[in-house]
Scaffold this motif. Structure first.
Motif, short mmCIF file in Angstrom:
data_model
loop_
_atom_site.label_atom_id
_atom_site.label_comp_id
_atom_site.label_asym_id
_atom_site.label_seq_id
_atom_site.Cartn_x
_atom_site.Cartn_y
_atom_site.Cartn_z
N GLN A 138 51.52 40.42 43.13
CA GLN A 138 52.85 40.83 42.68
C GLN A 138 52.87 41.28 41.23
O GLN A 138 53.60 42.20 40.88
CB GLN A 138 53.84 39.69 42.90
CG GLN A 138 54.00 39.30 44.36
CD GLN A 138 54.82 38.03 44.53
OE1 GLN A 138 54.78 37.14 43.68
NE2 GLN A 138 55.57 37.95 45.62
N CYS A 139 52.10 40.59 40.36
CA CYS A 139 52.18 40.88 38.93
C CYS A 139 50.89 41.46 38.35
O CYS A 139 50.90 41.93 37.21
CB CYS A 139 52.57 39.63 38.15
SG CYS A 139 51.32 38.32 38.18
N GLY A 140 49.79 41.39 39.08
CA GLY A 140 48.52 41.91 38.57
C GLY A 140 47.88 41.04 37.51
O GLY A 140 46.97 41.50 36.81
N ARG A 165 48.24 45.71 44.80
CA ARG A 165 48.10 46.79 45.76
C ARG A 165 47.94 48.16 45.10
O ARG A 165 47.27 49.04 45.65
CB ARG A 165 49.32 46.82 46.70
CG ARG A 165 49.42 45.62 47.63
CD ARG A 165 50.72 45.66 48.41
NE ARG A 165 50.86 44.52 49.32
CZ ARG A 165 50.60 44.55 50.61
NH1 ARG A 165 50.17 45.67 51.17
NH2 ARG A 165 50.77 43.48 51.37
N ASP A 166 48.58 48.37 43.96
CA ASP A 166 48.66 49.71 43.39
C ASP A 166 47.59 50.00 42.34
O ASP A 166 47.38 51.16 41.99
CB ASP A 166 50.04 49.95 42.78
CG ASP A 166 50.42 48.87 41.78
OD1 ASP A 166 49.71 47.84 41.71
OD2 ASP A 166 51.43 49.04 41.07
N HIS A 167 46.91 49.01 41.82
CA HIS A 167 45.88 49.23 40.82
C HIS A 167 44.87 48.09 40.87
O HIS A 167 45.22 46.97 41.27
CB HIS A 167 46.48 49.34 39.42
CG HIS A 167 47.08 48.05 38.92
ND1 HIS A 167 48.36 47.65 39.27
CD2 HIS A 167 46.58 47.07 38.14
CE1 HIS A 167 48.63 46.49 38.71
NE2 HIS A 167 47.56 46.12 38.01
N PRO A 168 43.63 48.33 40.48
CA PRO A 168 42.61 47.27 40.54
C PRO A 168 42.66 46.36 39.32
O PRO A 168 43.15 46.75 38.24
CB PRO A 168 41.29 48.04 40.59
CG PRO A 168 41.59 49.31 39.85
CD PRO A 168 43.04 49.64 40.13
N ILE A 169 42.18 45.15 39.49
CA ILE A 169 41.94 44.24 38.37
C ILE A 169 40.51 44.49 37.90
O ILE A 169 39.56 44.37 38.67
CB ILE A 169 42.13 42.78 38.78
CG1 ILE A 169 43.61 42.52 39.11
CG2 ILE A 169 41.67 41.83 37.68
CD1 ILE A 169 43.91 41.09 39.52
N LYS A 221 41.12 54.56 50.07
CA LYS A 221 41.34 53.75 48.87
C LYS A 221 40.13 52.85 48.62
O LYS A 221 39.66 52.15 49.53
CB LYS A 221 42.60 52.91 49.02
CG LYS A 221 42.92 52.04 47.79
CD LYS A 221 44.09 51.13 48.05
CE LYS A 221 45.36 51.92 48.29
NZ LYS A 221 46.53 51.02 48.44
N VAL A 222 39.63 52.85 47.39
CA VAL A 222 38.49 52.01 47.02
C VAL A 222 39.00 50.59 46.77
O VAL A 222 39.75 50.34 45.82
CB VAL A 222 37.77 52.56 45.77
CG1 VAL A 222 36.64 51.62 45.36
CG2 VAL A 222 37.23 53.95 46.05
N ILE A 232 24.61 44.04 32.41
CA ILE A 232 26.07 44.10 32.36
C ILE A 232 26.54 45.03 33.47
O ILE A 232 26.09 46.17 33.58
CB ILE A 232 26.59 44.60 31.00
CG1 ILE A 232 26.11 43.68 29.88
CG2 ILE A 232 28.11 44.67 31.00
CD1 ILE A 232 26.67 42.28 29.94
N PHE A 233 27.49 44.54 34.29
CA PHE A 233 27.99 45.29 35.43
C PHE A 233 29.51 45.17 35.47
O PHE A 233 30.07 44.13 35.09
CB PHE A 233 27.40 44.76 36.75
CG PHE A 233 25.89 44.76 36.80
CD1 PHE A 233 25.21 45.78 37.43
CD2 PHE A 233 25.17 43.73 36.21
CE1 PHE A 233 23.82 45.78 37.48
CE2 PHE A 233 23.78 43.73 36.25
CZ PHE A 233 23.12 44.75 36.88
N THR A 234 30.17 46.22 35.93
CA THR A 234 31.62 46.18 36.10
C THR A 234 31.96 45.86 37.56
O THR A 234 31.21 46.21 38.48
CB THR A 234 32.26 47.52 35.72
OG1 THR A 234 31.71 48.57 36.53
CG2 THR A 234 32.02 47.82 34.25
N MET A 235 33.09 45.18 37.74
CA MET A 235 33.59 44.85 39.07
C MET A 235 35.10 45.04 39.08
O MET A 235 35.82 44.34 38.37
CB MET A 235 33.25 43.39 39.44
CG MET A 235 33.60 43.03 40.88
SD MET A 235 33.63 41.25 41.18
CE MET A 235 35.31 40.84 40.68
N ASP A 236 35.57 45.99 39.85
CA ASP A 236 37.00 46.29 39.97
C ASP A 236 37.41 46.04 41.42
O ASP A 236 36.83 46.62 42.33
CB ASP A 236 37.31 47.73 39.56
CG ASP A 236 36.88 48.04 38.13
OD1 ASP A 236 36.69 47.08 37.35
OD2 ASP A 236 36.72 49.23 37.81
#
Length: 412
Positions: A103-105, A119-123, A371-372, A383-387
């Motif tokens: 709900q709030c990200g 739902r609308d953007h990744p963390i 959608k990814v 170092i690796f990114t995770m979204d």
């Protein structure tokens, strides 16, 4: 308004209320003295509750709402946790005010790590690998800061190699990976060829998610059990890597079957059942067990409470299946490419993007299938990114990414 200033303004009022509450506490102690005396721990909890719980509910709600609205990023968001740690009434109101990551990200409480993302953007997170200790730490943020102490640690994992498998033990504490610890979250375990991984959760992902077992429960007297009962392991996901028999060059091909997430979650109006709290303490587990008259509590253990269960958790409907997004061959660069939107800068066989794989009969829109949901890639040495985003949680996404670190000679 900062949390410190709010506490400073309320200090005088709270002090007078606590003094008035002292007389009520003495009267309560006198009443108990006529019967049985209260337990010292219970009395201390009552006193601590009385000091802070006398605030009017409307004022307390306004205070916590202001703190939650002003502290939207870490490390300042720790003040929201400080409100929840004051007493039971503050904790209950804080849990009502703070919304879920969907709900709030925002990630606030530890159990938020097992709730689905927005739902609308990744963390956006990143993983730091320590080769010397075989540990992997998940942090919240775009990239590592210059001072590593300011990075917000979410989860940590320790890689344990065995003769026939590899285990990634996941914990809230990077210095404690014991299954008997309250910080134990779960683990991912591979088969002999490291082509298949099973992800286990330390607790049921939601109510009524424990699959039935054919084995009969063994009832054990409480004195025969260690005070720190190891957490159970519930099969919530299976990650499979496709064998590369012809030894052709190209990225790895993987598929994730999420046993705890139904395919309906990516359909229009769908949702994912998620936990609202953790149950770590043994006292909470014993409180729901029957007590035999004249005897101490008897604890029932099954294969799903202490050992790994090969049977996945049960959900309504078919489970969600994720597949890696197929890359395209770049003629000029002579390599396989994916659009990571600037979040991945180093070519690696570990890089991947996961999307939903659904049959036409499942009625999943083409936009949802494109959608990814999870992307993982390298940006520097170790170092690796995770979204990640809905319907995955931080714990599920981290466990999937950990499987990419194991050596897979049969898949490359």
């Amino acid at each position: 308004m900062s949390f410190k200033s709010l506490v400073r303004e309320l200090r005088d009022g709270i002090g007078s209320m606590s003094r008035r509450g002292g007389g009520a506490m003495e009267g309560m102690m006198t009443a108990h003295s006529r019967g049985c005396a209260p337990h010292p721990q219970e009395l201390e909890e009552q006193q601590q509750q009385g000091r802070w719980a006398n605030l009017p509910p409307e004022l307390l709600l306004d205070v916590i709402q202001r703190v939650e609205a002003s502290e939207v990023a870490w490390p300042e968001r720790r003040h929201v946790l400080a409100c929840a740690a004051v007493c039971r009434s503050w904790r209950n109101i804080t849990k009502e005010v703070v919304r879920s990551p969907e709900q709030c990200g925002q990630i606030t409480f530890p159990f938020s790590l097992k709730q689905p993302g927005p739902r609308d953007h990744p963390i956006q997170c990143f993983i730091r690998r320590e080769r010397a200790t075989s540990t992997f730490c998940l942090y919240l943020g775009l990239t590592p800061s210059l001072q590593g102490q300011s990075d917000k640690l979410l989860l940590a994992a320790h890689k344990i190699r065995r003769a026939t498998s590899t285990n990634f033990v996941i914990s809230l504490n990077p210095e404690d990976f014991s299954r008997a610890s309250s910080t134990y979250i779960g683990k991912a375990r591979s088969n002999f060829l490291a082509t298949k991984f099973t992800v286990y959760d330390s607790e049921p992902p939601y109510e009524a998610a424990v699959s039935s077992s054919n084995r009969s429960n063994r009832r054990i007297h409480s004195r025969q059990v260690s005070p720190r009962v190891p957490a159970g392991n519930y099969n919530i996901a299976t990650i499979s890597y496709e064998l590369n028999i012809l030894r052709t060059r190209g990225p790895r091909r993987m598929q994730c079957m999420m046993h705890s997430i139904p395919i309906s979650s990516v359909q229009e109006g769908g949702s994912v059942p998620a936990p609202s709290s953790f149950i770590h303490s043994v006292d909470q587990r014993l409180s729901i067990l029957p007590v035999v008259k004249g005897k101490e509590p008897v604890i029932g253990f099954s294969s799903t409470s202490l050992n790994e269960s090969n049977a996945p958790v049960q959900i309504n409907g078919e489970p969600l299946i994720l597949k890696n997004k197929a890359p395209r061959w770049h003629e000029q660069l002579q390599c396989w490419c994916l659009n990571f939107r600037g979040r991945v800068t180093v070519a690696s066989v570990k890089n991947f993007q996961l999307v939903a794989a659904a049959d036409p009969s499942c009625h999943v829109s083409p936009a949802e299938q494109e959608k990814v949901i999870l992307q993982f890639g390298k940006i520097g040495k170790d170092i690796f990114t995770m979204d990640y985003q809905y319907p995955l949680s931080a714990f599920q996404a981290f466990a999937i990414c950990l499987t990419s670190f194991d050596t897979k000679p049969a898949c490359e």
